[in-house]
Design a protein around this motif. Structure first.
Motif, PDB file in Angstrom:
ATOM      1  N   VAL A 132     -28.179 -72.859  56.808  1.00 32.60           N
ATOM      2  CA  VAL A 132     -28.649 -72.642  55.250  1.00 32.60           C
ATOM      3  C   VAL A 132     -27.433 -74.181  54.899  1.00 32.60           C
ATOM      4  N   ILE A 133     -27.376 -74.721  54.210  1.00 34.82           N
ATOM      5  CA  ILE A 133     -26.841 -75.863  53.336  1.00 34.82           C
ATOM      6  C   ILE A 133     -25.829 -75.108  53.064  1.00 34.82           C
ATOM      7  N   VAL A 134     -24.321 -74.981  52.658  1.00 31.71           N
ATOM      8  CA  VAL A 134     -23.724 -74.717  51.991  1.00 31.71           C
ATOM      9  C   VAL A 134     -22.578 -76.098  50.945  1.00 31.71           C
ATOM     10  N   THR A 135     -22.534 -75.598  49.478  1.00 31.77           N
ATOM     11  CA  THR A 135     -21.639 -76.272  48.946  1.00 31.77           C
ATOM     12  C   THR A 135     -20.097 -75.963  48.481  1.00 31.77           C
ATOM     13  N   SER A 136     -19.129 -76.526  48.189  1.00 35.10           N
ATOM     14  CA  SER A 136     -17.289 -76.726  48.219  1.00 35.10           C
ATOM     15  C   SER A 136     -17.783 -75.289  47.050  1.00 35.10           C
ATOM     16  N   SER A 137     -18.651 -75.160  46.312  1.00 31.63           N
ATOM     17  CA  SER A 137     -18.814 -73.999  44.788  1.00 31.63           C
ATOM     18  C   SER A 137     -19.020 -72.409  45.233  1.00 31.63           C
ATOM     19  N   SER A 138     -20.422 -72.823  47.028  1.00 34.75           N
ATOM     20  CA  SER A 138     -20.752 -71.541  47.313  1.00 34.75           C
ATOM     21  C   SER A 138     -20.876 -71.014  48.528  1.00 34.75           C
ATOM     22  N   LEU A 143     -20.988 -67.560  52.700  1.00 38.93           N
ATOM     23  CA  LEU A 143     -20.012 -66.682  53.890  1.00 38.93           C
ATOM     24  C   LEU A 143     -19.813 -65.720  53.448  1.00 38.93           C
ATOM     25  N   SER A 144     -19.756 -65.169  52.326  1.00 44.55           N
ATOM     26  CA  SER A 144     -19.996 -63.251  52.442  1.00 44.55           C
ATOM     27  C   SER A 144     -21.030 -63.014  52.805  1.00 44.55           C
ATOM     28  N   GLN A 145     -21.638 -62.940  52.350  1.00 46.58           N
ATOM     29  CA  GLN A 145     -22.862 -62.697  53.020  1.00 46.58           C
ATOM     30  C   GLN A 145     -23.551 -62.265  54.921  1.00 46.58           C
ATOM     31  N   ILE A 146     -22.964 -63.543  55.637  1.00 45.71           N
ATOM     32  CA  ILE A 146     -23.481 -63.147  56.158  1.00 45.71           C
ATOM     33  C   ILE A 146     -22.246 -62.440  57.396  1.00 45.71           C
ATOM     34  N   PRO A 147     -23.182 -61.672  58.271  1.00 44.69           N
ATOM     35  CA  PRO A 147     -22.732 -60.110  58.774  1.00 44.69           C
ATOM     36  C   PRO A 147     -21.392 -61.262  60.087  1.00 44.69           C
ATOM     37  N   GLU A 148     -20.547 -60.327  60.032  1.00 39.58           N
ATOM     38  CA  GLU A 148     -18.669 -60.891  60.633  1.00 39.58           C
ATOM     39  C   GLU A 148     -19.419 -60.779  62.576  1.00 39.58           C
ATOM     40  N   TYR A 163     -10.900 -74.477  56.054  1.00 39.28           N
ATOM     41  CA  TYR A 163     -10.634 -73.598  54.701  1.00 39.28           C
ATOM     42  C   TYR A 163     -10.592 -72.213  54.711  1.00 39.28           C
ATOM     43  N   MET A 164     -12.270 -72.295  54.611  1.00 45.43           N
ATOM     44  CA  MET A 164     -12.635 -70.761  54.709  1.00 45.43           C
ATOM     45  C   MET A 164     -12.838 -69.786  55.941  1.00 45.43           C
ATOM     46  N   SER A 165     -12.544 -71.078  56.800  1.00 42.77           N
ATOM     47  CA  SER A 165     -12.355 -69.930  57.827  1.00 42.77           C
ATOM     48  C   SER A 165     -10.547 -69.150  58.275  1.00 42.77           C
ATOM     49  N   ARG A 166      -9.507 -69.627  57.298  1.00 39.64           N
ATOM     50  CA  ARG A 166      -8.433 -69.278  57.074  1.00 39.64           C
ATOM     51  C   ARG A 166      -8.545 -68.475  55.984  1.00 39.64           C
ATOM     52  N   LYS A 167      -9.449 -68.276  55.114  1.00 42.20           N
ATOM     53  CA  LYS A 167      -9.250 -67.877  54.031  1.00 42.20           C
ATOM     54  C   LYS A 167     -10.196 -66.421  53.638  1.00 42.20           C
ATOM     55  N   PHE A 168     -10.738 -66.617  54.561  1.00 40.93           N
ATOM     56  CA  PHE A 168     -12.105 -65.472  54.889  1.00 40.93           C
ATOM     57  C   PHE A 168     -11.320 -64.692  56.722  1.00 40.93           C
ATOM     58  N   ASN A 169     -10.569 -64.817  57.664  1.00 38.70           N
ATOM     59  CA  ASN A 169     -10.291 -64.432  59.002  1.00 38.70           C
ATOM     60  C   ASN A 169     -11.278 -64.889  59.181  1.00 38.70           C
ATOM     61  N   ARG A 170     -12.275 -65.558  59.938  1.00 34.41           N
ATOM     62  CA  ARG A 170     -13.842 -65.806  60.071  1.00 34.41           C
ATOM     63  C   ARG A 170     -13.530 -66.826  61.439  1.00 34.41           C
ATOM     64  N   ASP A 171     -14.026 -66.633  62.596  1.00 33.24           N
ATOM     65  CA  ASP A 171     -13.149 -67.757  63.549  1.00 33.24           C
ATOM     66  C   ASP A 171     -15.010 -68.250  63.124  1.00 33.24           C
ATOM     67  N   MET A 172     -15.069 -69.734  63.491  1.00 29.26           N
ATOM     68  CA  MET A 172     -16.297 -70.946  63.208  1.00 29.26           C
ATOM     69  C   MET A 172     -16.307 -72.183  63.760  1.00 29.26           C
ATOM     70  N   LYS A 322     -21.232 -74.605  39.636  1.00 24.26           N
ATOM     71  CA  LYS A 322     -19.209 -73.808  38.709  1.00 24.26           C
ATOM     72  C   LYS A 322     -17.806 -74.678  40.313  1.00 24.26           C
ATOM     73  N   GLY A 323     -18.456 -74.526  41.027  1.00 27.65           N
ATOM     74  CA  GLY A 323     -17.204 -75.601  41.473  1.00 27.65           C
ATOM     75  C   GLY A 323     -16.119 -74.543  42.341  1.00 27.65           C
ATOM     76  N   ASP A 324     -16.523 -72.753  42.119  1.00 27.82           N
ATOM     77  CA  ASP A 324     -14.725 -72.216  41.917  1.00 27.82           C
ATOM     78  C   ASP A 324     -14.851 -71.284  43.021  1.00 27.82           C
ATOM     79  N   LEU A 325     -13.361 -71.902  43.840  1.00 33.08           N
ATOM     80  CA  LEU A 325     -13.906 -71.616  45.394  1.00 33.08           C
ATOM     81  C   LEU A 325     -11.735 -70.556  45.507  1.00 33.08           C
ATOM     82  N   GLY A 326     -11.180 -70.599  43.749  1.00 34.65           N
ATOM     83  CA  GLY A 326     -10.452 -69.652  42.801  1.00 34.65           C
ATOM     84  C   GLY A 326      -9.022 -70.504  43.444  1.00 34.65           C
ATOM     85  N   ALA A 327      -8.545 -69.454  42.982  1.00 35.69           N
ATOM     86  CA  ALA A 327      -6.846 -69.722  42.880  1.00 35.69           C
ATOM     87  C   ALA A 327      -6.836 -69.217  44.198  1.00 35.69           C
ATOM     88  N   ARG A 328      -5.514 -70.299  45.009  1.00 33.74           N
ATOM     89  CA  ARG A 328      -5.340 -69.736  45.996  1.00 33.74           C
ATOM     90  C   ARG A 328      -3.727 -68.336  46.435  1.00 33.74           C
TER      91      ARG A 328
END
Length: 328
Positions: A132-138, A143-148, A163-172, A322-328
């Motif tokens: 799967v390709i991702v952008t900084s907006s997607s 990631l939220s759709q992939i089983p933990e 950044y995604m690993s820290r924000k969602f506590n996913r080890d990648m 949309k480009g939105d990864l949200g506020a910290r």
């Protein structure tokens, strides 16, 4: 035969680009990191995938992509029937360069139980090796759709992946690539700038290292940062991404003050993308005139690369642009 005459200058250059655009039924795309003169003559200005999607929806015969090569490649993947040209074929990307296809293939084979989420800033060959390709907006939505319990390789940008690993506590497993532009920002100089402008928020691209992200009030792609600029309260915004995006901010909000985050030398000169800077108005004119240099992709490779792009569009179509990864 290629026309060897020199490009016109000044208003004649603008008029000739417009004439050729109509004559060739061409559409001009400009990434936010292009110079202001290229942004101002473009039909669309935006993020890379957003631009490729818009171009695919038009009836243009020719796409002139003022950006870097992986972006023009993506446009060709989505619009194989169109002629796609790039003003300067040497306009590459440090992230793409950091991830050679043969090394990425070997890395995948060494971790067969992992799927590969791959940032769009990569070659067509690496896209074809990805799930799967991702952008900084997607990235967040995907990631939220992939089983933990599913193991993940994330490449080629270790800062976006981290950044995604820290924000969602996913080890990648992170491929060790970086963007040379976003890597150049200085935490020390950013703190000095914040002290000079107390209360001014910081908007940062997730390609920035954690030392910059930690001081950001908003983290998102170029489109997301632009949207944040239109909605934040106050009159000054510090922008930690390639500074040419500030042109769009100043056009939309001339009453506000936008300051580019400094590099290690205390100014923004080292934060201008050297690859994006290879494109010029003269080269734009020449490539539109000659329809060269042209992007060509072997059909089997294109279809493999398109599979990973299609998966992203299926999983996160509402977030593209949309480009939105949200506020910290």
């Amino acid at each position: 035969m290629k026309d060897q005459t020199r490009p016109p200058t000044g208003t004649d250059l603008l008029a000739e680009i417009d004439r050729l655009r109509k004559e060739k039924n061409a559409i001009i795309l400009a990434h936010y990191y292009q110079t202001s003169d290229i942004q101002d003559i473009a039909d669309f200005v935006g993020d890379s995938l957003e631009l490729s999607k818009k171009a695919a929806e038009t009836d243009a015969d020719v796409i002139v992509f003022c950006g870097v090569k992986f972006m023009a490649d993506t446009a060709k993947i989505l619009s194989p029937e169109k002629i796609v040209v790039l003003p300067d074929m040497d306009a590459g990307c440090s992230l793409e360069d950091s991830c050679p296809p043969e090394k990425f293939k070997a890395f995948r084979e060494a971790h067969p139980d992992h799927i590969a989420l791959t940032y769009i800033n990569c070659s067509t060959e690496v896209k074809a090796l990805s799930d799967v390709i991702v952008t900084s907006s997607s990235a967040e939505t995907i990631l939220s759709q992939i089983p933990e319990d599913q193991k993940i390789i994330f490449g080629p940008d270790r800062h976006l992946g981290g950044y995604m690993s820290r924000k969602f506590n996913r080890d990648m497993l992170l491929w060790p690539g970086v963007c040379i532009v976003h890597e150049a920002f200085s935490e020390t100089e950013l703190l000095k700038l914040k002290a000079q402008h107390p209360g001014a928020p910081v908007a940062a691209h997730p390609e920035c290292p954690p030392t910059i992200i930690d001081h950001a009030d908003y983290v998102g792609s170029t489109s997301g940062i632009l949207q944040f600029a239109k909605t934040f309260e106050g009159d000054t915004l510090i922008v930690a991404t390639e500074p040419h995006i500030i042109h769009q901010m100043e056009k939309a909000l001339p009453e506000k003050n936008f300051i580019g985050a400094p590099g290690a030398d205390g100014n923004c000169s080292c934060n201008i993308c050297p690859y994006m800077a290879l494109n010029t108005m003269e080269k734009l004119y020449t490539c539109l005139r000659d329809l060269e240099p042209r992007i060509e992709i072997e059909e089997g490779l294109r279809l493999k690369a398109k599979q990973s792009l299609d998966r992203m569009l299926e999983m996160a179509s509402g977030t593209i642009g949309k480009g939105d990864l949200g506020a910290r």
